[in-house]
Design an enzyme around this catalytic site. Structure first.
Site, PDB file in Angstrom:
ATOM      1  N   GLY A 144      75.008 104.434   1.908  1.00 24.51           N
ATOM      2  CA  GLY A 144      74.095 103.948   2.677  1.00 24.51           C
ATOM      3  C   GLY A 144      72.902 104.814   2.424  1.00 24.51           C
ATOM      4  O   GLY A 144      72.506 105.892   1.778  1.00 24.51           O
ATOM      5  N   HIS A 145      71.599 104.105   3.173  1.00 23.27           N
ATOM      6  CA  HIS A 145      70.372 104.814   2.782  1.00 23.27           C
ATOM      7  C   HIS A 145      70.101 106.379   3.707  1.00 23.27           C
ATOM      8  O   HIS A 145      70.864 106.565   4.749  1.00 23.27           O
ATOM      9  CB  HIS A 145      69.281 104.011   3.049  1.00 23.27           C
ATOM     10  CG  HIS A 145      69.303 103.568   4.680  1.00 23.27           C
ATOM     11  ND1 HIS A 145      68.624 102.438   5.063  1.00 23.27           N
ATOM     12  CD2 HIS A 145      69.915 103.821   5.742  1.00 23.27           C
ATOM     13  CE1 HIS A 145      68.792 102.199   6.414  1.00 23.27           C
ATOM     14  NE2 HIS A 145      69.923 103.063   6.829  1.00 23.27           N
ATOM     15  N   ASN A 146      69.771 107.157   2.951  1.00 25.27           N
ATOM     16  CA  ASN A 146      69.134 108.609   3.575  1.00 25.27           C
ATOM     17  C   ASN A 146      70.494 109.388   3.755  1.00 25.27           C
ATOM     18  O   ASN A 146      70.746 110.467   4.605  1.00 25.27           O
ATOM     19  CB  ASN A 146      68.422 108.542   4.799  1.00 25.27           C
ATOM     20  CG  ASN A 146      67.078 107.921   4.678  1.00 25.27           C
ATOM     21  OD1 ASN A 146      66.961 106.748   4.928  1.00 25.27           O
ATOM     22  ND2 ASN A 146      66.318 109.069   4.428  1.00 25.27           N
TER      23      ASN A 146
END
Length: 343
Positions: free
Chosen positions: A242-244
């Site tokens: 997922g993001h970050n």
């Protein structure tokens, strides 16, 4: 690849037991090997194949003693698995060297893209404006390299891989078929009417050196900043990052694992298949997670093992698993006790 057993033995510091002049042309499994091929025996379970294999040469440990006469030449080494790994790398490099380094006439490379020396770009691949490709990198057919992407030296991108805008890939990386690096993170916010509105994902993905990413894996770009895959990480097929998210150096993750946004996984972790991580977690260095576990809380202490869903320490998980098998027995005993009390 054509090399005598004697010459190969010199390369790998092996002693030869048999004909040193036989010619080896490539590797194969012990069950399937034929004339000219080299195989190996490291696990005693497969020893019976040694006496029927058609291989020309077999790697074995220095201490191995065959139970009967064998036909292949034996190359005796200290560590069979390490030697096999090194040989396969040599074989792969030898085969790759036969492939001409060129840009296909069917590829689309923008004029301001920068290509290093000895770069190969396959048919129907796209290199967008501002992209930079390092020396000796191989981009196979139908790969998309987005605007301002940076790809390091000595990488291989297999067919169908996608590296989206502004993402960075280090040196000596392997990106397998249909990987997507830099797809949008899963960012939505409900408005006053309950309708989910998209949050722009304006960050990127930064991948360190020596990373391998398995087929079909997706790595989301950061909402802001970067999603980081650190040096030496190995990702299996069909993983969702997922993001970050941050994956620490030399961590390995098996297939079908999902890591929700902003979770930080430490260095030298080993994650089994089908593990699920909740978002915004911190996972300590050296953590081991058993397959099919669900991780919903921080793991602060390094070098610990966890399993189950929700995940708990390995010892507690094993105890719980053993007790769960006795639940039918406990239920019957409880029912008997209830009858006695109610009489």
């Amino acid at each position: 690849m054509q090399i005598s057993a004697a010459a190969l033995a010199k390369m790998i510091d092996a002693t030869v037991d048999g004909d040193p002049d036989v010619i080896i042309t490539g590797p194969a499994r012990i069950e399937e090997a034929g004339a000219g091929q080299i195989t190996f025996l490291a696990n005693p379970v497969y020893e019976h194949h040694l006496y029927t294999t058609k291989a020309t040469a077999v790697l074995v440990s220095r201490e191995f003693k065959p139970k009967t006469t064998i036909s292949p030449t034996l190359l005796r080494v200290d560590n069979v698995y390490e030697t096999v790994s090194g040989l396969l790398q040599v074989y792969e490099q030898t085969e790759a060297a036969k492939t001409p380094r060129q840009v296909s006439q069917h590829a689309s490379v923008e004029a301001d893209a920068v290509l290093g020396i000895n770069v190969r770009i396959g048919k129907f691949s796209v290199v967008s404006p501002g992209a930079r490709i390092g020396d000796s990198t191989v981009i196979l057919d139908q790969v998309f390299i987005g605007p301002n992407v940076q790809i390091g030296a000595d990488c291989v991108l297999y067919p169908g891989a996608r590296v989206m805008r502004d993402c960075v890939v280090g040196n000596n990386c392997i990106i397998h078929a249909n990987v997507v690096i830099g797809c949008d993170g899963f960012g939505f916010l409900p408005d006053t009417d309950g309708i989910y509105r998209k949050i722009p994902q304006v960050g990127n993905v930064v991948i360190g050196d020596e990373v391998e990413i398995g087929a079909g894996t997706t790595i989301d770009r950061a909402t802001m900043g970067s999603t980081h895959i650190r040096r030496g990480v190995k990702l299996d097929n069909l993983i969702q990052i997922g993001h970050n998210v941050e994956i620490g150096s030399n961590t390995v993750i098996a297939a079908q694992t999902g890591v929700a946004g902003s979770t930080k996984i430490g260095a030298n972790c080993r994650i089994g298949g089908q593990v699920g991580f909740a978002g915004h977690l911190t996972i300590a260095d050296g953590t081991n997670i058993e397959a099919q576990s669900g991780v919903a809380r921080h793991i602060r202490e390094p070098n610990q093992a966890f399993g189950g869903s929700p995940a708990s320490t390995y010892q507690n998980w094993i105890k719980s698993a053993l007790l769960s098998h006795r639940l039918p027995e406990f239920y019957k005993r409880l029912a008997k006790l209830e009858k006695m009390i109610l009489k």
